[in-house]
Design a protein around this motif. Structure first.
Motif, PDB file in Angstrom:
ATOM      1  N   UNK A  96      31.467   5.440 -95.510  1.00  0.00           N
ATOM      2  CA  UNK A  96      31.431   4.616 -97.684  1.00  0.00           C
ATOM      3  C   UNK A  96      30.527   4.892 -98.383  1.00  0.00           C
ATOM      4  N   UNK A  97      29.883   4.101 -99.435  1.00  0.00           N
ATOM      5  CA  UNK A  97      29.039   4.728-100.227  1.00  0.00           C
ATOM      6  C   UNK A  97      29.501   4.006-101.340  1.00  0.00           C
ATOM      7  N   UNK A  98      28.719   3.237-102.425  1.00  0.00           N
ATOM      8  CA  UNK A  98      28.641   2.338-103.510  1.00  0.00           C
ATOM      9  C   UNK A  98      27.495   3.091-104.628  1.00  0.00           C
ATOM     10  N   UNK A 141      32.794   0.474-105.647  1.00  0.00           N
ATOM     11  CA  UNK A 141      32.431   1.278-103.992  1.00  0.00           C
ATOM     12  C   UNK A 141      33.134   1.564-103.411  1.00  0.00           C
ATOM     13  N   UNK A 142      32.993   3.449-102.746  1.00  0.00           N
ATOM     14  CA  UNK A 142      33.273   4.269-102.292  1.00  0.00           C
ATOM     15  C   UNK A 142      34.039   3.730-100.997  1.00  0.00           C
ATOM     16  N   UNK A 143      35.231   3.688-100.337  1.00  0.00           N
ATOM     17  CA  UNK A 143      35.219   3.539 -98.661  1.00  0.00           C
ATOM     18  C   UNK A 143      36.170   4.834 -97.663  1.00  0.00           C
ATOM     19  N   UNK A 144      36.594   4.949 -97.090  1.00  0.00           N
ATOM     20  CA  UNK A 144      37.224   5.883 -96.606  1.00  0.00           C
ATOM     21  C   UNK A 144      36.984   7.640 -96.992  1.00  0.00           C
ATOM     22  N   UNK A 145      36.025   7.945 -97.442  1.00  0.00           N
ATOM     23  CA  UNK A 145      35.529   8.957 -97.756  1.00  0.00           C
ATOM     24  C   UNK A 145      36.143  10.355 -97.398  1.00  0.00           C
ATOM     25  N   UNK A 146      36.322  10.934 -98.237  1.00  0.00           N
ATOM     26  CA  UNK A 146      37.013  12.315 -98.119  1.00  0.00           C
ATOM     27  C   UNK A 146      36.538  13.593 -98.817  1.00  0.00           C
TER      28      UNK A 146
END
Length: 122
Positions: free
Chosen positions: A17-19, A81-86
């Motif tokens: 994850x990143x924010x 908010x970025x989760x489960x990044x690919x």
């Protein structure tokens, strides 16, 4: 002059994850929509997510369920908010503020941030 300053990008492993944050500065009276766009190498800039001043959101299909956009109008700041990044999320992410009105403006203007790099390793 209005400035949009992004922060929060970096290198993360797939699934992480990143924010991202984007703060607008200047003698701003009003901002209409705020949003995030991204551009991967060799590709066109594409919409990621937008949010209106009243909180209505819109997402690209590729990020629905994984990314969340939010906004603090008092701070003139938008977040992603970025989760489960690919790996395919790797790109330069740009913040946009639309129809910004500053003190003394006759017409509203759109502004872009300088971009922040997000790299997802697989």
């Amino acid at each position: 002059q209005v400035q949009l300053v992004e922060s929060g990008g970096g290198l993360v492993q797939a699934g992480g994850s990143l924010r991202l944050s984007c703060a607008a500065s200047g003698r701003i009276l009003r901002i209409n929509d705020m949003g995030w766009y991204r551009q991967a190498p060799g590709k066109q800039r594409e919409l990621v997510a937008t949010i209106t001043s009243s909180g209505i959101t819109n997402y690209a299909d590729s990020v629905k369920g994984r990314f969340t956009i939010s906004r603090d109008n008092a701070k003139k700041t938008v977040y992603l908010q970025m989760n489960s990044l690919k790996a395919e999320d790797t790109a330069v992410y740009y913040c946009q503020a639309t129809r910004v009105v500053q003190i003394g403006d006759v017409f509203p203007t759109d502004y872009w941030g300088q971009g922040t790099q997000v790299t997802v390793s697989s």
